[in-house]
Design a protein around this motif. Structure first.
Motif, short mmCIF file in Angstrom:
data_model
loop_
_atom_site.label_atom_id
_atom_site.label_comp_id
_atom_site.label_asym_id
_atom_site.label_seq_id
_atom_site.Cartn_x
_atom_site.Cartn_y
_atom_site.Cartn_z
N ASN A 1 -1.47 6.16 16.25
CA ASN A 1 -0.72 7.41 16.32
C ASN A 1 0.75 7.22 15.98
OD1 ASN A 1 0.19 6.10 18.56
ND2 ASN A 1 -0.63 7.55 20.05
N GLY A 2 1.10 6.08 15.40
CA GLY A 2 2.47 5.85 14.95
C GLY A 2 2.63 6.29 13.51
N SER A 3 3.54 7.23 13.28
CA SER A 3 3.65 7.82 11.94
C SER A 3 4.07 6.80 10.89
CB SER A 3 4.65 8.98 11.97
OG SER A 3 5.93 8.53 12.38
N VAL A 4 4.91 5.82 11.25
CA VAL A 4 5.35 4.82 10.27
C VAL A 4 4.20 3.92 9.86
CG1 VAL A 4 6.93 2.90 9.82
CG2 VAL A 4 7.72 4.87 11.14
N LYS A 5 3.44 3.45 10.83
CA LYS A 5 2.29 2.59 10.51
C LYS A 5 1.29 3.33 9.64
CE LYS A 5 2.22 -0.63 14.45
NZ LYS A 5 3.46 -0.24 15.16
N ILE A 6 1.03 4.58 9.99
CA ILE A 6 0.08 5.37 9.21
C ILE A 6 0.60 5.59 7.79
CG2 ILE A 6 -1.02 7.64 9.02
CD1 ILE A 6 -1.12 7.71 12.07
N LYS A 7 1.91 5.80 7.68
CA LYS A 7 2.52 6.00 6.36
C LYS A 7 2.40 4.73 5.51
CE LYS A 7 6.59 8.14 4.26
NZ LYS A 7 7.90 8.76 4.53
N ILE A 8 2.56 3.57 6.14
CA ILE A 8 2.41 2.30 5.42
C ILE A 8 0.99 2.14 4.90
CG2 ILE A 8 2.37 -0.21 5.69
CD1 ILE A 8 4.70 0.10 7.69
N SER B 1 9.21 -4.91 9.08
CA SER B 1 8.69 -6.25 9.35
C SER B 1 7.86 -6.26 10.62
CB SER B 1 9.84 -7.25 9.45
OG SER B 1 9.36 -8.55 9.68
N VAL B 2 8.34 -5.60 11.67
CA VAL B 2 7.61 -5.52 12.93
C VAL B 2 6.29 -4.77 12.74
CG1 VAL B 2 7.63 -4.55 15.25
CG2 VAL B 2 9.66 -5.70 14.38
N HIS B 3 6.35 -3.64 12.03
CA HIS B 3 5.14 -2.84 11.80
C HIS B 3 4.11 -3.62 10.99
CE1 HIS B 3 6.36 0.78 13.75
NE2 HIS B 3 7.38 1.02 12.93
N LEU B 4 4.55 -4.34 9.97
CA LEU B 4 3.62 -5.10 9.14
C LEU B 4 2.95 -6.20 9.95
CD1 LEU B 4 5.65 -5.42 5.80
CD2 LEU B 4 3.60 -4.05 6.19
N ASN B 5 3.71 -6.87 10.81
CA ASN B 5 3.13 -7.91 11.65
C ASN B 5 2.10 -7.32 12.62
OD1 ASN B 5 4.53 -10.06 10.54
ND2 ASN B 5 6.29 -9.80 11.90
N ASP B 6 2.42 -6.14 13.18
CA ASP B 6 1.48 -5.47 14.08
C ASP B 6 0.19 -5.10 13.35
OD1 ASP B 6 3.24 -5.67 16.16
OD2 ASP B 6 3.95 -3.59 16.04
N LYS C 1 -1.00 -6.40 10.64
CA LYS C 1 -1.73 -7.61 10.26
C LYS C 1 -2.49 -8.17 11.45
CE LYS C 1 -1.10 -12.20 8.23
NZ LYS C 1 -0.13 -13.21 7.75
N SER C 2 -1.89 -8.16 12.64
CA SER C 2 -2.54 -8.69 13.84
C SER C 2 -3.77 -7.86 14.22
CB SER C 2 -1.56 -8.72 15.01
OG SER C 2 -1.22 -7.40 15.43
N GLN C 3 -3.80 -6.59 13.78
CA GLN C 3 -4.94 -5.71 14.06
C GLN C 3 -5.97 -5.72 12.94
OE1 GLN C 3 -2.20 -2.25 14.86
NE2 GLN C 3 -3.53 -1.95 16.63
N ASN C 4 -5.80 -6.62 11.97
CA ASN C 4 -6.72 -6.74 10.83
C ASN C 4 -6.75 -5.47 9.98
OD1 ASN C 4 -7.56 -9.38 11.27
ND2 ASN C 4 -9.20 -8.75 12.64
N LEU C 5 -5.64 -4.72 9.98
CA LEU C 5 -5.57 -3.50 9.19
C LEU C 5 -5.03 -3.76 7.78
CD1 LEU C 5 -4.28 -1.11 11.96
CD2 LEU C 5 -6.53 -1.02 10.86
N LEU C 6 -4.27 -4.82 7.62
CA LEU C 6 -3.77 -5.19 6.30
C LEU C 6 -3.68 -6.71 6.20
CD1 LEU C 6 -0.60 -6.12 6.67
CD2 LEU C 6 -0.15 -3.69 6.58
#
Length: 246
Positions: free
Chosen positions: A20-27, A53-58, A60-65
């Motif tokens: 539900n984070g708009s930035v992560k969803i936008k990425i 950088s923080v969002h990308l690491n998150d 990646k840790s969730q196997n989303l990218l």
């Protein structure tokens, strides 16, 4: 796609994840069309590099990218999806679904082909009920492309393309034009009559993308992404894809 605070649901190798984070969803939305560099993601989101950088690491840790070395510049990394975007309440598409049903009920359905109209209606139906079928159609396209590769004997890119073009045209799948050879860049035209169906929103780009990726991966034995390099809508004549080798 969802750019607000509504929840979007993604399917991964380890299960279903709701964001539900708009930035992560936008990425993740930005990565739908193919690999993107860190700087491209920063520019697209308008956020600070440290935040991205923080969002990308998150993610990646969730196997989303996932990240990979940029084939054009070994000092840089590119990011690509490892998930499938399943659903978002902001993308109903009911209007297009009803228009497709109206077309099927009219005598005009015969001029477009009943089976093709039904195929389009199924995709619009997914959207009408809150499901984004793009990533699913891309994955199905990958599987179909892998199977279609058995009908292609060539191993070299130029010969593969010519065999693909002949197969597509002979089987009424569509056609494409080779814009560049290295890297491969294609303009795909009227894939499964997507340009002929009189509904404004196009839905088959991700399917075509998946089919191309499936064929090339199977025949060349290398991971690749067919990145969409232009926005596809009702004003354009074709979808443009460019190969990125991973």
């Amino acid at each position: 796609m969802n750019n607000g605070d509504n929840t979007a649901i993604f399917s991964t190798d380890i299960g279903v994840i709701a964001l539900n984070g708009s930035v992560k969803i936008k990425i993740l939305d930005f990565l739908k069309t193919g690999c993107k560099s860190f700087d491209e993601i920063v520019q697209h989101t308008g956020k600070a590099k440290s935040t991205i950088s923080v969002h990308l690491n998150d993610l990646k840790s969730q196997n989303l990218l996932e990240e990979a070395i940029d084939s054009k510049d070994k000092r840089k990394k590119v990011y690509y999806l490892r998930c499938q975007y399943v659903a978002c309440s902001q993308e109903p598409g009911m209007k297009h679904y009803n228009e497709m049903l109206d077309l099927i009920s009219s005598p005009d359905v015969h001029s477009f082909g009943c089976l093709k109209c039904l195929f389009h209606a199924i995709q619009y139906g997914f959207r009408a009920h809150g499901v984004n079928c793009d990533p699913i159609m891309r994955k199905i396209g990958n599987d179909i492309g892998n199977s279609l590769s058995n009908n292609i004997t060539s191993q070299e890119p130029a010969s593969i393309l010519q065999e693909m073009l002949n197969f597509w045209e002979n089987n009424d799948i569509g056609s494409f034009t080779i814009l560049e050879d290295d890297p491969i860049k294609l303009a795909v035209n009227n894939f499964f009559d997507c340009r002929s169906i009189p509904i404004k929103e196009k839905t088959l780009c991700s399917f075509a993308q998946g089919v191309l990726e499936g064929v090339f991966r199977a025949k060349m034995g290398k991971e690749c992404v067919m990145q969409m390099v232009c926005k596809c809508d009702d004003t354009c004549d074709h979808c443009i894809f460019q190969m990125i080798k991973l």
